[in-house]
Scaffold this motif. Structure first.
Motif, PDB file in Angstrom:
ATOM      1  N   ILE A   1       7.956   3.753  10.311  1.00 19.26           N
ATOM      2  CA  ILE A   1       6.714   3.835  10.841  1.00 19.26           C
ATOM      3  C   ILE A   1       6.926   3.868  12.549  1.00 19.26           C
TER       4      ILE A   1
ATOM      5  N   ILE B   1       0.741   4.113   5.900  1.00 19.22           N
ATOM      6  CA  ILE B   1       0.819   3.432   6.956  1.00 19.22           C
ATOM      7  C   ILE B   1       0.840   2.238   6.240  1.00 19.22           C
ATOM      8  N   GLU B   2      -0.464   2.843   5.623  1.00 19.13           N
ATOM      9  CA  GLU B   2      -1.834   1.104   5.288  1.00 19.13           C
ATOM     10  C   GLU B   2      -0.627   0.074   4.021  1.00 19.13           C
TER      11      GLU B   2
ATOM     12  N   GLN C   1       3.940  -5.470   3.469  1.00 15.31           N
ATOM     13  CA  GLN C   1       4.685  -5.971   4.072  1.00 15.31           C
ATOM     14  C   GLN C   1       4.188  -7.746   3.991  1.00 15.31           C
ATOM     15  N   ILE C   2       2.643  -7.622   3.523  1.00 16.67           N
ATOM     16  CA  ILE C   2       1.522  -8.824   4.076  1.00 16.67           C
ATOM     17  C   ILE C   2       1.618  -9.183   2.344  1.00 16.67           C
TER      18      ILE C   2
ATOM     19  N   ILE D   1       2.181   0.122   3.214  1.00 21.49           N
ATOM     20  CA  ILE D   1       3.514  -0.186   3.342  1.00 21.49           C
ATOM     21  C   ILE D   1       3.245  -1.893   4.166  1.00 21.49           C
ATOM     22  N   GLU D   2       1.882  -1.387   4.641  1.00 19.98           N
ATOM     23  CA  GLU D   2       1.752  -2.364   5.769  1.00 19.98           C
ATOM     24  C   GLU D   2       1.273  -3.938   4.710  1.00 19.98           C
ATOM     25  N   SER D   3       0.328  -2.738   3.749  1.00 18.83           N
ATOM     26  CA  SER D   3       0.226  -3.891   2.538  1.00 18.83           C
ATOM     27  C   SER D   3       1.873  -4.548   1.716  1.00 18.83           C
TER      28      SER D   3
ATOM     29  N   TYR E   1      10.229  -2.203   7.898  1.00 20.95           N
ATOM     30  CA  TYR E   1       8.862  -1.292   6.862  1.00 20.95           C
ATOM     31  C   TYR E   1       8.487  -0.636   8.971  1.00 20.95           C
ATOM     32  N   GLN E   2       8.290  -2.008   9.907  1.00 20.05           N
ATOM     33  CA  GLN E   2       7.837  -0.945  10.929  1.00 20.05           C
ATOM     34  C   GLN E   2       9.292  -0.077  11.191  1.00 20.05           C
TER      35      GLN E   2
END
Length: 140
Positions: free
Chosen positions: A133, A112-113, A119-120, A115-117, A129-130
């Motif tokens: 999750i 998850i981290e 996305q950022i 994926i968020e990285s 990406y959400q």
């Protein structure tokens, strides 16, 4: 591998026919993976779709309306069928498959981290990406 194909089949007899053919053409002992709807998510809205109506109880073989949300005011609707996981397992076993198992895959916190990285950083901007999750299919 079958991705959401069996949810489009409206009768157990048709699933039996499809499963027997899959079993027939696979290499003896070869694996087969089936991705289907997670019963626990029926009626829940995710970031990209809603499968069924909230609070409604479905019986095996009932039609389920599915809505995929494309953009703010755009969506695509179509129908699937509700089948409990036991139905899929029985179909596969009748076709000859052994060691039929079912599980719900989960992303671990590290994934998850990551994926968020991504996305950022703006990589792959068209990927939701959400959705990775909060959508939990069932694997068979």
């Amino acid at each position: 591998m079958s991705n959401w194909v069996f949810v489009d089949i409206g009768s157990v007899e048709e699933m039996d026919t499809a499963a027997r053919e899959i079993y027939r053409v696979l290499k003896p002992g070869g694996p087969f993976v089936m991705l289907v709807n997670n019963e626990e998510d029926i009626g829940k809205r995710t970031s990209t779709y809603q499968n069924g109506k909230p609070g409604k109880t479905y019986n095996p073989g009932d039609e389920i309306m599915v809505t995929y949300f494309i953009k703010e005011n755009e969506c695509i609707e179509f129908k699937d069928y509700y089948w409990p996981i036991e139905t899929y397992c029985s179909v596969m076993e009748r076709a000859g498959f052994r060691k039929v198992t079912s599980y719900v895959p989960q992303l671990n916190p590290r994934t998850i981290e990551e994926i968020e990285s991504l996305q950022i950083k703006g990589l792959f901007p068209d990927v939701d990406y959400q959705a990775l999750i909060d959508e939990t299919p069932r694997l068979l």
